[in-house]
Scaffold this active site. Structure first.
Site, PDB file in Angstrom:
ATOM      1  N   HIS A 260       3.451 -12.085   2.007  1.00  0.00           N
ATOM      2  CA  HIS A 260       2.134 -11.311   1.622  1.00  0.00           C
ATOM      3  C   HIS A 260       1.610  -9.897   2.759  1.00  0.00           C
ATOM      4  O   HIS A 260       1.542  -9.114   1.870  1.00  0.00           O
ATOM      5  CB  HIS A 260       0.241 -12.597   1.467  1.00  0.00           C
ATOM      6  CG  HIS A 260      -0.423 -12.013   1.451  1.00  0.00           C
ATOM      7  ND1 HIS A 260      -1.713 -12.487  -0.500  1.00  0.00           N
ATOM      8  CD2 HIS A 260      -1.480 -10.670   1.812  1.00  0.00           C
ATOM      9  CE1 HIS A 260      -2.430 -11.173   0.126  1.00  0.00           C
ATOM     10  NE2 HIS A 260      -2.504 -10.880   0.835  1.00  0.00           N
ATOM     11  N   GLU A 261       1.828  -9.937   3.753  1.00  0.00           N
ATOM     12  CA  GLU A 261       1.721  -8.876   4.341  1.00  0.00           C
ATOM     13  C   GLU A 261       2.787  -8.176   4.240  1.00  0.00           C
ATOM     14  O   GLU A 261       2.339  -6.682   4.503  1.00  0.00           O
ATOM     15  CB  GLU A 261       1.137  -9.514   5.844  1.00  0.00           C
ATOM     16  CG  GLU A 261      -0.415 -10.502   6.704  1.00  0.00           C
ATOM     17  CD  GLU A 261      -1.619  -9.896   6.231  1.00  0.00           C
ATOM     18  OE1 GLU A 261      -1.999  -8.489   5.582  1.00  0.00           O
ATOM     19  OE2 GLU A 261      -2.448 -10.714   5.229  1.00  0.00           O
ATOM     20  N   HIS A 264       1.735  -5.765   2.138  1.00  0.00           N
ATOM     21  CA  HIS A 264       1.185  -4.588   2.215  1.00  0.00           C
ATOM     22  C   HIS A 264       1.789  -3.668   2.993  1.00  0.00           C
ATOM     23  O   HIS A 264       1.569  -2.591   2.686  1.00  0.00           O
ATOM     24  CB  HIS A 264       0.287  -5.143   2.735  1.00  0.00           C
ATOM     25  CG  HIS A 264      -1.285  -5.492   2.809  1.00  0.00           C
ATOM     26  ND1 HIS A 264      -1.892  -4.783   1.447  1.00  0.00           N
ATOM     27  CD2 HIS A 264      -1.540  -6.847   2.184  1.00  0.00           C
ATOM     28  CE1 HIS A 264      -3.192  -5.327   1.114  1.00  0.00           C
ATOM     29  NE2 HIS A 264      -2.787  -6.743   1.971  1.00  0.00           N
ATOM     30  N   GLU A 290      -3.439  -4.763  -1.968  1.00  0.00           N
ATOM     31  CA  GLU A 290      -3.338  -5.485  -2.949  1.00  0.00           C
ATOM     32  C   GLU A 290      -2.168  -5.861  -3.965  1.00  0.00           C
ATOM     33  O   GLU A 290      -2.057  -6.805  -3.706  1.00  0.00           O
ATOM     34  CB  GLU A 290      -4.663  -6.672  -3.414  1.00  0.00           C
ATOM     35  CG  GLU A 290      -6.123  -6.521  -1.567  1.00  0.00           C
ATOM     36  CD  GLU A 290      -5.319  -7.618  -0.273  1.00  0.00           C
ATOM     37  OE1 GLU A 290      -4.845  -7.983  -0.330  1.00  0.00           O
ATOM     38  OE2 GLU A 290      -5.834  -6.664   0.665  1.00  0.00           O
TER      39      GLU A 290
END
Length: 490
Positions: A260-261, A264, A290
């Site tokens: 997930h990160e 980003h 996001e």
């Protein structure tokens, strides 16, 4: 010439923001507890310096003169973005900026120990101060912008988005989400599910995470991975800082958190190098940000084709076990189970967590409820949305998130907006080539599409135009609903 002066001025601001981001990263990862008060004061001073820089009396003249200069179309857009940030900064007095930064740093640091202790009483006075200051900021911003108090804060994270539009969007999701959750749970009820057997050493989990980050194209010359209480991605494009948290009994949680990160981070690293130090070269909105993390985590990493690539990596780092089979891992990563914790929520129930927080923070800022009412309202909405109670369980209820500790009201809608944007992007890619084929053979083709259509666009377009240009239509939850129905119901 005035445009050049403005560009140099905003580049200096970028450097100050870089320092602030690294100070914040250090506060969350390495700072000794005794440094908290000094760090809070230092970050407050830095916040004021950034604020003062945007209140430089020369800026008004430079903007007026630059608007008369012959500028290329991209420079005209750049000028408009600089003006937007300048105007935003003039809305709050310096004293309020300092007070908000100081109160936020103190509340956030205390939260790190108060949450594990389930200490709502200790947290409340700190949160009341943050909320009071946030309301003052909202009032000042609302009056200047001609918006509602909540919309004036939402504007910071989602320029152009309004609560009226969110109410319509979330209202649509509410109309079909509860039924979908029930259908999926009924379908999954008789599935055989094997839980991976630990313990899983943290160093091995870290090594696995780094290998997956490399698979996803992360540039380790311009970023690093560390540990924090609450996972996040910070820093700037040239110096991206990711964090995760590990559980020796659960290898699946940290791995998806890292992915997930990394989404980003890839967005930050993919922003146009020649623009990145100016507002126009930075992320369009938190919803778009996001969308990248959720594209990586949900659209890519939970796809059966990607899980088939993860399974052998898990075996190599932790040894073979039946739970690591691709089919079982796919079932694990698509299991729908209503739970209390947002960051651990599955893809289907996650929007319920966001809509709950949106309704609460909107009413807190608009003065329709007070900080002391938060636990009761949280329990009521959790019961309504997911059939779960949180009475007396503040740690897993209203204390679980870091966002409100520093006054980040208006941020939460970005998560569900991001999920919708991510689904639209995946649908657009699949119109060209099936995603399964790209994951199996040409993962770089996915990144090339994102680079061209999202990352390199930065803030050259407003959010609606960016999504419409990339996906062929503006914000719409249809692709998101279709994605969930296809993945979870077949």
């Amino acid at each position: 010439m005035s445009y050049t002066f403005l560009s140099q001025h905003f580049e200096q601001r970028y450097h100050l923001q870089h320092l602030g981001a690294i100070c914040g990263w250090d506060q969350s990862t390495m700072m000794p507890p005794g440094g908290s008060e000094a760090r809070a004061e230092a970050m407050s001073t830095l916040a004021v310096l950034c604020h003062q820089q945007l209140q430089d009396p020369r800026l008004a003249d430079w903007f007026a003169a630059a608007e008369q200069e012959p500028l290329a179309p991209q420079h005209t857009v750049s000028l408009a973005e600089m003006r937007r940030q300048w105007h935003d900064a003039t809305l709050l007095p310096e004293e309020l900026v300092r007070a908000m930064s100081l109160a936020g740093s103190r509340c956030e640091h205390a939260w790190r120990s108060l949450r594990p202790a389930n200490d709502w009483a200790g947290y409340l006075p700190l949160f009341e101060e943050v909320l009071n200051l946030s309301r003052q900021a909202a009032s000042a911003r609302a009056e200047a912008l001609g918006l509602s108090q909540y919309d004036s804060l939402l504007e910071q994270y989602e320029p152009g988005m309004r609560s009226e539009r969110l109410d319509t969007l979330f209202g649509d999701i509410k109309s079909w989400l509860p039924g979908l959750i029930t259908q999926v749970q009924d379908k999954q009820r008789d599935e055989t599910l094997l839980q991976p057997k630990g313990p899983f050493a943290i160093e091995q989990q870290r090594a696995l995470g780094l290998e997956v980050m490399a698979l996803l194209g992360f540039d380790f010359d311009h970023g690093r991975l560390d540990v924090s209480v609450h996972p996040f991605c910070g820093g700037v494009s040239e110096d991206v800082r990711l964090t995760t948290r590990y559980n020796e009994q659960d290898v699946t949680q940290a791995l998806m958190g890292i992915i997930h990160e990394t989404g980003h981070a890839r967005y930050e690293q993919g922003l146009p190098a020649h623009w990145r130090r100016l507002p126009v070269g930075q992320a369009r909105s938190m919803g778009i940000h996001e969308s990248q993390s959720l594209f990586f985590e949900m659209q890519l990493a939970r796809h059966p084709a990607f899980i088939a690539r993860l399974a052998p990596l898990l075996e190599r780092h932790f040894g073979a076990q039946p739970a690591f089979s691709p089919d079982n891992m796919a079932r694990l990563y698509t299991r729908v189970t209503p739970g209390l914790i947002r960051v651990d929520a599955d893809e289907v129930t996650y929007p319920a967590h966001i809509m709950l927080r949106y309704e609460i923070e909107r009413d807190l800022i608009e003065g329709k409820m007070e900080a002391r009412d938060l636990p009761e309202r949280w329990d009521q909405l959790m019961q309504s949305y997911l059939g779960l109670g949180t009475k007396g369980n503040y740690r897993d209820g209203c204390l679980q998130d870091i966002h409100w500790t520093d006054g980040s009201f208006g941020y939460f809608p970005s998560y569900t907006l991001g999920a919708i944007y991510a689904a639209q992007q995946a649908a657009a890619i699949q119109q060209l080539t099936p995603l399964e084929q790209l994951i199996e053979n040409r993962l770089t083709s996915v990144f090339s599409w994102l680079q061209k259509n999202i990352w390199q666009q930065a803030s050259l377009l407003d959010t609606d135009r960016l999504i419409e240009q990339a996906c062929g239509q503006p914000l719409d939850a249809t692709a998101f609903r279709q994605h969930l129905q296809t993945r979870y119901l077949g």
